[in-house]
Design a protein around this motif. Sequence first.
Motif, PDB file in Angstrom:
ATOM      1  N   MET A 289       0.857  -1.195   0.000  1.00 47.99           N
ATOM      2  CA  MET A 289       0.000   0.000   0.000  1.00 47.99           C
ATOM      3  C   MET A 289       0.885   1.235   0.000  1.00 47.99           C
ATOM      4  N   TRP A 290       0.561   2.176  -0.903  1.00 51.27           N
ATOM      5  CA  TRP A 290       1.311   3.418  -0.964  1.00 51.27           C
ATOM      6  C   TRP A 290       1.019   4.293   0.253  1.00 51.27           C
ATOM      7  N   THR A 291       2.021   5.016   0.693  1.00 52.35           N
ATOM      8  CA  THR A 291       1.828   6.006   1.754  1.00 52.35           C
ATOM      9  C   THR A 291       2.253   7.362   1.220  1.00 52.35           C
ATOM     10  N   ASP A 292       1.537   8.392   1.636  1.00 50.88           N
ATOM     11  CA  ASP A 292       1.850   9.733   1.169  1.00 50.88           C
ATOM     12  C   ASP A 292       2.674  10.475   2.220  1.00 50.88           C
ATOM     13  N   ALA A 293       3.917  10.005   2.398  1.00 48.82           N
ATOM     14  CA  ALA A 293       4.848  10.678   3.297  1.00 48.82           C
ATOM     15  C   ALA A 293       5.297  11.987   2.642  1.00 48.82           C
ATOM     16  N   PRO A 294       5.822  12.923   3.424  1.00 47.23           N
ATOM     17  CA  PRO A 294       6.311  14.179   2.843  1.00 47.23           C
ATOM     18  C   PRO A 294       7.390  13.932   1.792  1.00 47.23           C
ATOM     19  N   ILE A 295       7.444  14.799   0.807  1.00 47.33           N
ATOM     20  CA  ILE A 295       8.469  14.697  -0.227  1.00 47.33           C
ATOM     21  C   ILE A 295       9.789  15.202   0.348  1.00 47.33           C
ATOM     22  N   ARG A 296      10.728  14.299   0.483  1.00 45.12           N
ATOM     23  CA  ARG A 296      12.040  14.671   1.026  1.00 45.12           C
ATOM     24  C   ARG A 296      13.095  14.820  -0.056  1.00 45.12           C
ATOM     25  N   ALA A 297      12.874  14.181  -1.207  1.00 47.12           N
ATOM     26  CA  ALA A 297      13.849  14.262  -2.295  1.00 47.12           C
ATOM     27  C   ALA A 297      13.115  14.403  -3.615  1.00 47.12           C
ATOM     28  N   VAL A 298      13.491  15.425  -4.372  1.00 46.50           N
ATOM     29  CA  VAL A 298      12.915  15.666  -5.701  1.00 46.50           C
ATOM     30  C   VAL A 298      14.001  15.462  -6.739  1.00 46.50           C
ATOM     31  N   GLY A 299      13.688  14.693  -7.775  1.00 44.42           N
ATOM     32  CA  GLY A 299      14.626  14.464  -8.861  1.00 44.42           C
ATOM     33  C   GLY A 299      14.189  15.199 -10.107  1.00 44.42           C
ATOM     34  N   LEU A 300      15.075  15.985 -10.675  1.00 42.24           N
ATOM     35  CA  LEU A 300      14.780  16.762 -11.881  1.00 42.24           C
ATOM     36  C   LEU A 300      15.495  16.150 -13.075  1.00 42.24           C
ATOM     37  N   VAL A 301      14.748  15.636 -14.014  1.00 38.31           N
ATOM     38  CA  VAL A 301      15.328  15.143 -15.262  1.00 38.31           C
ATOM     39  C   VAL A 301      15.227  16.281 -16.263  1.00 38.31           C
ATOM     40  N   GLY A 302      16.375  16.789 -16.666  1.00 39.89           N
ATOM     41  CA  GLY A 302      16.438  17.991 -17.476  1.00 39.89           C
ATOM     42  C   GLY A 302      16.849  19.144 -16.591  1.00 39.89           C
TER      43      GLY A 302
ATOM     44  N   GLN B 154      11.431  13.859 -25.981  1.00 36.35           N
ATOM     45  CA  GLN B 154      12.048  12.921 -25.036  1.00 36.35           C
ATOM     46  C   GLN B 154      11.129  12.510 -23.893  1.00 36.35           C
ATOM     47  N   ALA B 155       9.869  12.923 -23.920  1.00 29.67           N
ATOM     48  CA  ALA B 155       8.960  12.611 -22.813  1.00 29.67           C
ATOM     49  C   ALA B 155       8.836  11.110 -22.585  1.00 29.67           C
ATOM     50  N   VAL B 156       8.577  10.350 -23.635  1.00 32.19           N
ATOM     51  CA  VAL B 156       8.432   8.897 -23.495  1.00 32.19           C
ATOM     52  C   VAL B 156       9.774   8.225 -23.212  1.00 32.19           C
ATOM     53  N   PRO B 157      10.866   8.554 -23.949  1.00 37.14           N
ATOM     54  CA  PRO B 157      12.158   7.948 -23.618  1.00 37.14           C
ATOM     55  C   PRO B 157      12.612   8.190 -22.181  1.00 37.14           C
ATOM     56  N   VAL B 158      12.330   9.367 -21.627  1.00 37.14           N
ATOM     57  CA  VAL B 158      12.726   9.633 -20.243  1.00 37.14           C
ATOM     58  C   VAL B 158      11.934   8.750 -19.281  1.00 37.14           C
ATOM     59  N   ALA B 159      10.647   8.576 -19.528  1.00 36.26           N
ATOM     60  CA  ALA B 159       9.854   7.672 -18.689  1.00 36.26           C
ATOM     61  C   ALA B 159      10.430   6.262 -18.745  1.00 36.26           C
ATOM     62  N   GLN B 160      10.827   5.829 -19.937  1.00 36.04           N
ATOM     63  CA  GLN B 160      11.425   4.498 -20.092  1.00 36.04           C
ATOM     64  C   GLN B 160      12.746   4.394 -19.329  1.00 36.04           C
ATOM     65  N   ALA B 161      13.559   5.456 -19.413  1.00 34.77           N
ATOM     66  CA  ALA B 161      14.880   5.427 -18.775  1.00 34.77           C
ATOM     67  C   ALA B 161      14.780   5.490 -17.258  1.00 34.77           C
ATOM     68  N   CYS B 162      13.770   6.171 -16.729  1.00 35.75           N
ATOM     69  CA  CYS B 162      13.609   6.287 -15.276  1.00 35.75           C
ATOM     70  C   CYS B 162      12.939   5.060 -14.664  1.00 35.75           C
TER      71      CYS B 162
ATOM     72  N   ALA C 235      16.066   8.413 -10.343  1.00 34.59           N
ATOM     73  CA  ALA C 235      14.754   7.901  -9.938  1.00 34.59           C
ATOM     74  C   ALA C 235      14.836   7.128  -8.632  1.00 34.59           C
ATOM     75  N   ALA C 236      15.908   6.380  -8.444  1.00 32.55           N
ATOM     76  CA  ALA C 236      16.058   5.568  -7.236  1.00 32.55           C
ATOM     77  C   ALA C 236      16.204   6.429  -5.981  1.00 32.55           C
ATOM     78  N   GLY C 237      16.647   7.680  -6.159  1.00 32.14           N
ATOM     79  CA  GLY C 237      16.863   8.534  -5.001  1.00 32.14           C
ATOM     80  C   GLY C 237      15.774   9.552  -4.754  1.00 32.14           C
ATOM     81  N   ALA C 238      14.670   9.502  -5.520  1.00 33.56           N
ATOM     82  CA  ALA C 238      13.665  10.563  -5.452  1.00 33.56           C
ATOM     83  C   ALA C 238      12.290  10.048  -5.046  1.00 33.56           C
TER      84      ALA C 238
END
Length: 306
Positions: free
Chosen positions: A1-14, A78-86, A64-67
């Motif tokens: 089950m997903w939990t909505d904890a506070p966002i502690r790390a944001v990853g920016l692609v681009g 690159q919208a779809v390729p980035v989703a694939q890469a992440c 992605a692993a850290g965000a």
Amino acid sequence: MWTDAPIRAVGLVGYGEVGRILAEDLRAQGVAAVLAFDIKNDTALRDHATRHGVELAASHAELAAGADLVISAVTASQAVPVAQACAPGLRDGAWFLDFNSASPGAKIKAGAIVHGAGGRYVEGAVMTSVPPHRIRVPLLLGGPHATELAPTLAALGFKPSVASPTLGVASATKMCRSVMIKGLEAMVIESFTAARAHGVEDAVIASLYETFPGMDWEKLGAYFFQRVIQHGRRRAEEVREVAETVREAGLPPWSAQGTADRQAWVADLADAGVFGAKDAPGFARSEDWRAEADRVLAAVNAKEPS
């Protein structure tokens, strides 16, 4: 089950203009960790990241692993390729906010990839230019998780509103608007430059003021030239996605395709140095569109006849 904890790390692609603005504002909002990944890992990028406490990741998957929240802000194609890469690195239940100006069909494909990897995909349609508004730029959200994410984004400083739980609706709104907005940029550049060549620019602008008295055509001219000279390549990619949106509606995208071609044409001139060095402080900063139109005309007239 997903939990909505506070966002502690944001990853920016681009980590271009938009990514850097978001990084600055997220850090100012107190986000503990901001990560970034960009294939253009140059000195200016690294210097900006160091100044603002942004950690540079070595790959899409590492970011992605850290965000807790991944924001994709790359060129439209690159919208779809980035989703694939992440996707391989996404945490279970991680948020993926697609900031890209892509067609509804592209957003639906990207969403399927992220959902298949266990993430929560939300499309974000940026409804005007980012720099004046920064993180508070009006942002339309879409998809089945949009309503869940909206309060979190607002807490981070964004200005979100939910368009629809159906993926593609927010992007369709953005793309159909861009037929007009990006088309107006291209038409003004074409009209004003041609008028300048024929010596009738003052008469043309006077007529436009009469027809549309609420619009400052001199300021618009300067602004449109500046934006297209600076960002014509990215804008051309976006308008190709606009054209795809029109095709998805079953219409030939004559206007959108012409707009993409004009934006790319100006970008070619900028790459050739017609408007000066891109890293110069005054690049594309003229308050008078006539100066830029004269540079275009000089470049065109300097070419050998075919």
